[in-house]
Scaffold this active site. Structure first.
Site, PDB file in Angstrom:
ATOM      1  N   VAL A  77      39.421  -1.230 -11.760  1.00 18.05           N
ATOM      2  CA  VAL A  77      39.383  -0.682 -10.407  1.00 18.05           C
ATOM      3  C   VAL A  77      39.300  -1.854  -9.427  1.00 18.05           C
ATOM      4  O   VAL A  77      38.464  -2.744  -9.593  1.00 18.05           O
ATOM      5  CB  VAL A  77      38.140   0.222 -10.249  1.00 18.05           C
ATOM      6  CG1 VAL A  77      38.023   0.751  -8.835  1.00 18.05           C
ATOM      7  CG2 VAL A  77      38.175   1.365 -11.259  1.00 18.05           C
ATOM      8  N   CYS A  78      40.140  -1.851  -8.414  1.00 17.99           N
ATOM      9  CA  CYS A  78      40.127  -2.947  -7.438  1.00 17.99           C
ATOM     10  C   CYS A  78      38.813  -2.967  -6.655  1.00 17.99           C
ATOM     11  O   CYS A  78      38.399  -1.954  -6.087  1.00 17.99           O
ATOM     12  CB  CYS A  78      41.279  -2.799  -6.461  1.00 17.99           C
ATOM     13  SG  CYS A  78      41.134  -3.926  -5.051  1.00 17.99           S
ATOM     14  N   VAL A  79      38.186  -4.117  -6.602  1.00 23.12           N
ATOM     15  CA  VAL A  79      36.862  -4.210  -5.971  1.00 23.12           C
ATOM     16  C   VAL A  79      36.917  -3.941  -4.469  1.00 23.12           C
ATOM     17  O   VAL A  79      36.096  -3.200  -3.938  1.00 23.12           O
ATOM     18  CB  VAL A  79      36.181  -5.569  -6.277  1.00 23.12           C
ATOM     19  CG1 VAL A  79      36.983  -6.749  -5.765  1.00 23.12           C
ATOM     20  CG2 VAL A  79      34.780  -5.613  -5.697  1.00 23.12           C
ATOM     21  N   ALA A  82      37.602  -0.349  -3.884  1.00 17.94           N
ATOM     22  CA  ALA A  82      36.433   0.430  -4.327  1.00 17.94           C
ATOM     23  C   ALA A  82      35.303   0.358  -3.295  1.00 17.94           C
ATOM     24  O   ALA A  82      34.643   1.365  -3.009  1.00 17.94           O
ATOM     25  CB  ALA A  82      35.955  -0.077  -5.683  1.00 17.94           C
TER      26      ALA A  82
END
Lengths: 130, 136
Positions: A77-79, A82
């Site tokens: 998941v892209c930080v 997110a």
């Protein structure tokens, strides 16, 4: 062949995650490899373990998690995406002083570099979304 | 970071505001620069609005991120293409677009403007030649 998948849309709102899941399952059953599945934009919402669809509906989050369990998939998941959307793991909760986490343990939060690396390493990058 | 050099094409098709795709696409380009790949950007459909001059989204409470495009020359981006038909369909010409300069600090090689307006056959050729197409 080695694939990387990118999912740009949230669950239930959009077909992208469902299509990506079916595609991933078909790939794996045919013996292909998936280097990484990267969740970007609203796609990060596919990773929250609090998702509670009606019982007669598919559970998109758990379905990804089960596939990941079976085939040891790397679900990332892209930080940055997110953070904007409130998808939080232990590290993020500590860093930003949040009182809870909501990520499913089969997913992990990391940077956009993981997407670029996946595009470089895989034979094909397939993007799901509008 | 990696020995493999691939041709990346970032395909941008959406307006800069209204959805977050344009901004989050730009974030990938900026991060991706660290990987030393061959990077091309292509703007078509409403994506051509991303490069227009004089953006002011303050009325809708959004940050104007268009100045960031002007720094792309410093991020390993050598070519930025804009689909001519998409511009024409929206009453735009290259004069409405930002100029983006590129400079190689090692060789002093420089290009005044890396934004090129291209016709449909070139658009197809760019997609065909790319190893990776990031579609936003």
């Amino acid at each position: 062949m080695k694939f990387a998948l990118q999912i740009n849309e949230g669950p239930y709102q959009h077909q992208a995650s469902d299509t990506a899941y079916c595609f991933a399952k078909a790939l794996l059953e045919q013996g292909h490899a998936i280097f990484r599945v990267f969740f970007y934009h609203d796609g990060v919402n596919n990773a929250t373990r609090f998702t509670t669809p009606p019982q007669d509906d598919r559970h998109i989050v758990n379905r990804w998690a089960a596939l990941a369990e079976q085939y040891e998939l790397d679900l990332v998941v892209c930080v940055a995406a997110a953070q904007r959307r409130g998808v939080v793991d232990e590290g993020e909760a500590t860093r930003h002083k949040k009182d809870a986490t909501n990520i499913h343990p089969r997913f992990r939060i990391s940077g956009l570099g993981q997407l670029v690396e996946a595009a470089i390493q895989a034979d094909r990058l397939v993007v799901f979304g509008d | 970071m990696s020995e493999t050099i691939k041709k990346f094409l970032y395909l941008n098709r959406k307006a800069p505001y209204g959805t977050i795709y344009a901004w989050e696409s730009l974030e990938v380009v900026l991060i991706g620069a660290a990987f030393d790949q061959e990077v091309n950007l292509l703007f078509m459909d409403d994506g051509v609005y991303q490069l227009t001059k004089g953006q002011d989204p303050s009325g809708i409470g959004m940050k104007n991120f268009s100045p960031t495009y002007r720094t792309l020359g410093d991020y390993e981006v050598k070519n930025i293409f804009v689909d001519r038909d998409s511009l024409a369909a929206r009453g735009l010409t290259q004069d409405d677009l930002l100029q983006i300069a590129w400079e190689d600090l090692d060789t002093d090689e420089s290009v005044e403007n890396i934004v090129t307006v291209v016709d449909a056959p070139r658009v197809s050729a760019l997609m065909d030649a790319a190893d990776v197409v990031f579609s936003f």
